[in-house]
Design a protein around this motif. Structure first.
Motif, PDB file in Angstrom:
ATOM      1  N   MET A  80      -4.406  11.361  16.602  1.00 37.43           N
ATOM      2  CA  MET A  80      -4.533  10.034  16.067  1.00 37.43           C
ATOM      3  C   MET A  80      -3.351   9.780  15.129  1.00 37.43           C
ATOM      4  SD  MET A  80      -7.550   8.420  13.615  1.00 37.43           S
ATOM      5  CE  MET A  80      -8.172  10.005  13.221  1.00 37.43           C
ATOM      6  N   LYS A  81      -2.710   8.628  15.306  1.00 36.64           N
ATOM      7  CA  LYS A  81      -1.591   8.257  14.441  1.00 36.64           C
ATOM      8  C   LYS A  81      -2.119   7.474  13.247  1.00 36.64           C
ATOM      9  CE  LYS A  81       2.943   6.244  14.360  1.00 36.64           C
ATOM     10  NZ  LYS A  81       4.054   5.697  15.104  1.00 36.64           N
ATOM     11  N   LEU A  82      -1.630   7.811  12.061  1.00 36.48           N
ATOM     12  CA  LEU A  82      -2.050   7.163  10.829  1.00 36.48           C
ATOM     13  C   LEU A  82      -0.901   6.357  10.242  1.00 36.48           C
ATOM     14  CD1 LEU A  82      -3.947  10.129   9.142  1.00 36.48           C
ATOM     15  CD2 LEU A  82      -4.924   8.279  10.498  1.00 36.48           C
ATOM     16  N   LEU A  83      -1.261   5.261   9.584  1.00 30.68           N
ATOM     17  CA  LEU A  83      -0.288   4.441   8.869  1.00 30.68           C
ATOM     18  C   LEU A  83      -0.832   4.233   7.463  1.00 30.68           C
ATOM     19  CD1 LEU A  83       2.337   2.723   8.990  1.00 30.68           C
ATOM     20  CD2 LEU A  83       0.919   0.814   9.712  1.00 30.68           C
ATOM     21  N   ALA A  84       0.042   4.297   6.475  1.00 26.54           N
ATOM     22  CA  ALA A  84      -0.375   4.151   5.079  1.00 26.54           C
ATOM     23  C   ALA A  84      -0.362   2.681   4.675  1.00 26.54           C
ATOM     24  CB  ALA A  84       0.544   4.944   4.162  1.00 26.54           C
ATOM     25  N   CYS A  85      -1.542   2.137   4.455  1.00 32.25           N
ATOM     26  CA  CYS A  85      -1.659   0.796   3.893  1.00 32.25           C
ATOM     27  C   CYS A  85      -1.468   0.942   2.383  1.00 32.25           C
ATOM     28  CB  CYS A  85      -3.034   0.209   4.206  1.00 32.25           C
ATOM     29  SG  CYS A  85      -3.344  -1.373   3.386  1.00 32.25           S
ATOM     30  N   PRO A  86      -0.622   0.112   1.747  1.00 34.33           N
ATOM     31  CA  PRO A  86      -0.401   0.266   0.313  1.00 34.33           C
ATOM     32  C   PRO A  86      -1.649  -0.010  -0.534  1.00 34.33           C
ATOM     33  CG  PRO A  86       0.992  -1.486   1.207  1.00 34.33           C
ATOM     34  CD  PRO A  86       0.221  -0.914   2.338  1.00 34.33           C
ATOM     35  N   VAL A  87      -2.654  -0.653   0.033  1.00 36.84           N
ATOM     36  CA  VAL A  87      -3.877  -0.949  -0.700  1.00 36.84           C
ATOM     37  C   VAL A  87      -5.009   0.006  -0.309  1.00 36.84           C
ATOM     38  CG1 VAL A  87      -5.666  -2.709  -1.089  1.00 36.84           C
ATOM     39  CG2 VAL A  87      -3.260  -3.370  -0.986  1.00 36.84           C
ATOM     40  N   ASN A  88      -5.147   0.300   0.995  1.00 30.18           N
ATOM     41  CA  ASN A  88      -6.287   1.060   1.503  1.00 30.18           C
ATOM     42  C   ASN A  88      -5.981   2.505   1.861  1.00 30.18           C
ATOM     43  OD1 ASN A  88      -8.249  -1.195   1.600  1.00 30.18           O
ATOM     44  ND2 ASN A  88      -6.700  -2.040   2.958  1.00 30.18           N
ATOM     45  N   GLY A  89      -4.747   2.946   1.704  1.00 28.74           N
ATOM     46  CA  GLY A  89      -4.390   4.329   2.027  1.00 28.74           C
ATOM     47  C   GLY A  89      -4.174   4.531   3.523  1.00 28.74           C
ATOM     48  N   PHE A  90      -4.192   5.793   3.946  1.00 31.79           N
ATOM     49  CA  PHE A  90      -3.948   6.131   5.351  1.00 31.79           C
ATOM     50  C   PHE A  90      -5.127   5.695   6.210  1.00 31.79           C
ATOM     51  CE2 PHE A  90      -0.888   8.913   3.341  1.00 31.79           C
ATOM     52  CZ  PHE A  90       0.208   8.782   4.197  1.00 31.79           C
ATOM     53  N   ARG A  91      -4.800   4.963   7.276  1.00 32.53           N
ATOM     54  CA  ARG A  91      -5.809   4.458   8.207  1.00 32.53           C
ATOM     55  C   ARG A  91      -5.300   4.651   9.624  1.00 32.53           C
ATOM     56  NH1 ARG A  91     -10.236   4.053   5.698  1.00 32.53           N
ATOM     57  NH2 ARG A  91     -10.947   2.670   7.345  1.00 32.53           N
ATOM     58  N   ASN A  92      -6.218   4.620  10.582  1.00 32.82           N
ATOM     59  CA  ASN A  92      -5.878   4.716  12.001  1.00 32.82           C
ATOM     60  C   ASN A  92      -4.959   3.549  12.373  1.00 32.82           C
ATOM     61  OD1 ASN A  92      -5.988   4.409  14.877  1.00 32.82           O
ATOM     62  ND2 ASN A  92      -7.787   5.709  14.896  1.00 32.82           N
ATOM     63  N   ILE A  93      -3.930   3.820  13.152  1.00 31.26           N
ATOM     64  CA  ILE A  93      -2.952   2.793  13.531  1.00 31.26           C
ATOM     65  C   ILE A  93      -3.608   1.624  14.275  1.00 31.26           C
ATOM     66  CG2 ILE A  93      -2.277   3.825  15.740  1.00 31.26           C
ATOM     67  CD1 ILE A  93       0.208   2.287  13.275  1.00 31.26           C
ATOM     68  N   ASP A  94      -4.764   1.867  14.903  1.00 27.06           N
ATOM     69  CA  ASP A  94      -5.469   0.802  15.618  1.00 27.06           C
ATOM     70  C   ASP A  94      -5.989  -0.295  14.693  1.00 27.06           C
ATOM     71  OD1 ASP A  94      -5.020   2.115  17.995  1.00 27.06           O
ATOM     72  OD2 ASP A  94      -6.967   3.114  18.004  1.00 27.06           O
ATOM     73  N   GLU A  95      -6.021  -0.035  13.394  1.00 32.18           N
ATOM     74  CA  GLU A  95      -6.493  -1.027  12.427  1.00 32.18           C
ATOM     75  C   GLU A  95      -5.385  -1.985  11.983  1.00 32.18           C
ATOM     76  OE1 GLU A  95      -8.498   0.611   9.034  1.00 32.18           O
ATOM     77  OE2 GLU A  95      -9.740   1.928  10.266  1.00 32.18           O
ATOM     78  N   PHE A  96      -4.182  -1.833  12.540  1.00 31.23           N
ATOM     79  CA  PHE A  96      -3.032  -2.610  12.075  1.00 31.23           C
ATOM     80  C   PHE A  96      -2.483  -3.509  13.170  1.00 31.23           C
ATOM     81  CE2 PHE A  96      -3.260   1.127   9.423  1.00 31.23           C
ATOM     82  CZ  PHE A  96      -3.059   0.612   8.153  1.00 31.23           C
ATOM     83  N   GLN A  97      -1.806  -4.564  12.718  1.00 31.94           N
ATOM     84  CA  GLN A  97      -1.125  -5.497  13.604  1.00 31.94           C
ATOM     85  C   GLN A  97       0.299  -5.684  13.085  1.00 31.94           C
ATOM     86  OE1 GLN A  97      -2.939  -9.371  13.542  1.00 31.94           O
ATOM     87  NE2 GLN A  97      -2.005  -9.975  15.473  1.00 31.94           N
ATOM     88  N   SER A  98       1.273  -5.617  13.977  1.00 26.95           N
ATOM     89  CA  SER A  98       2.674  -5.793  13.604  1.00 26.95           C
ATOM     90  C   SER A  98       3.076  -7.251  13.766  1.00 26.95           C
ATOM     91  CB  SER A  98       3.558  -4.918  14.484  1.00 26.95           C
ATOM     92  OG  SER A  98       4.911  -5.191  14.220  1.00 26.95           O
ATOM     93  N   PHE A  99       3.871  -7.755  12.821  1.00 23.16           N
ATOM     94  CA  PHE A  99       4.338  -9.136  12.871  1.00 23.16           C
ATOM     95  C   PHE A  99       5.852  -9.244  12.958  1.00 23.16           C
ATOM     96  CE2 PHE A  99       0.065  -9.761  11.483  1.00 23.16           C
ATOM     97  CZ  PHE A  99      -0.293 -10.988  12.026  1.00 23.16           C
ATOM     98  N   GLY A 100       6.538  -8.147  13.236  1.00 27.76           N
ATOM     99  CA  GLY A 100       7.980  -8.202  13.436  1.00 27.76           C
ATOM    100  C   GLY A 100       8.784  -8.043  12.163  1.00 27.76           C
ATOM    101  N   PRO A 101      10.104  -8.080  12.310  1.00 26.60           N
ATOM    102  CA  PRO A 101      10.999  -7.787  11.187  1.00 26.60           C
ATOM    103  C   PRO A 101      10.995  -8.867  10.103  1.00 26.60           C
ATOM    104  CG  PRO A 101      12.262  -8.456  13.092  1.00 26.60           C
ATOM    105  CD  PRO A 101      10.833  -8.352  13.539  1.00 26.60           C
ATOM    106  N   LEU A 102      11.258  -8.434   8.891  1.00 23.22           N
ATOM    107  CA  LEU A 102      11.454  -9.336   7.764  1.00 23.22           C
ATOM    108  C   LEU A 102      12.807 -10.016   7.952  1.00 23.22           C
ATOM    109  CD1 LEU A 102      10.631 -10.315   4.898  1.00 23.22           C
ATOM    110  CD2 LEU A 102      11.899  -8.353   4.016  1.00 23.22           C
ATOM    111  N   ARG A 103      12.813 -11.348   7.917  1.00 22.14           N
ATOM    112  CA  ARG A 103      14.060 -12.087   8.115  1.00 22.14           C
ATOM    113  C   ARG A 103      14.168 -13.221   7.114  1.00 22.14           C
ATOM    114  NH1 ARG A 103      13.973 -14.152  14.073  1.00 22.14           N
ATOM    115  NH2 ARG A 103      11.913 -14.815  13.415  1.00 22.14           N
ATOM    116  N   GLU A 104      15.374 -13.581   6.789  1.00 23.70           N
ATOM    117  CA  GLU A 104      15.624 -14.743   5.936  1.00 23.70           C
ATOM    118  C   GLU A 104      15.303 -16.008   6.740  1.00 23.70           C
ATOM    119  OE1 GLU A 104      16.695 -14.982   2.735  1.00 23.70           O
ATOM    120  OE2 GLU A 104      16.648 -12.812   2.551  1.00 23.70           O
ATOM    121  N   THR A 105      14.709 -16.997   6.094  1.00 26.48           N
ATOM    122  CA  THR A 105      14.429 -18.271   6.740  1.00 26.48           C
ATOM    123  C   THR A 105      15.652 -19.171   6.584  1.00 26.48           C
ATOM    124  OG1 THR A 105      12.102 -18.061   6.208  1.00 26.48           O
ATOM    125  CG2 THR A 105      12.865 -20.256   6.803  1.00 26.48           C
ATOM    126  N   PRO A 106      16.151 -19.723   7.694  1.00 29.77           N
ATOM    127  CA  PRO A 106      17.315 -20.609   7.599  1.00 29.77           C
ATOM    128  C   PRO A 106      16.995 -21.884   6.811  1.00 29.77           C
ATOM    129  CG  PRO A 106      16.902 -19.955   9.873  1.00 29.77           C
ATOM    130  CD  PRO A 106      15.737 -19.502   9.076  1.00 29.77           C
TER     131      PRO A 106
END
Length: 88
Positions: free
Chosen positions: A1-27
């Motif tokens: 099982m792959k874990l990801l560290a949530c800064p608020v909830n600690g290490f959780r299963n990667i299935d609990e997360f959703q990716s929204f893409g790279p941080l970018r400057e808004t034009p």
């Protein structure tokens, strides 16, 4: 099982997360052409190396940023948006 560290909830299963893409400057809307907006919205940078991405812990709805190496898929660190400081 792959874990990801949530800064608020600690290490959780990667299935609990959703990716929204790279941080970018808004034009600047007043100085950006339609073609430039299209490029910004629909073209990914897709570079190798460390990128900063938006993520969400779905059960708690916490949005945060993660530095991830796109070559190894290793997450270097996770942090809340308020912690970005001058790194934006």
């Amino acid at each position: 099982m792959k874990l990801l560290a949530c800064p608020v909830n600690g290490f959780r299963n990667i299935d609990e997360f959703q990716s929204f893409g790279p941080l970018r400057e808004t034009p600047d809307p007043e100085k950006t052409s339609d073609a430039e907006w299209g490029q910004h919205l629909f073209r990914a940078d897709n570079r190798k190396g460390i990128v900063v991405e938006w993520w969400r812990h779905v059960p708690s709805n916490v949005f945060f940023l993660a530095e991830r190496d796109t070559e190894s898929n290793e997450v270097v660190r996770t942090f809340l948006p308020a912690e970005t400081g001058e790194r934006r």
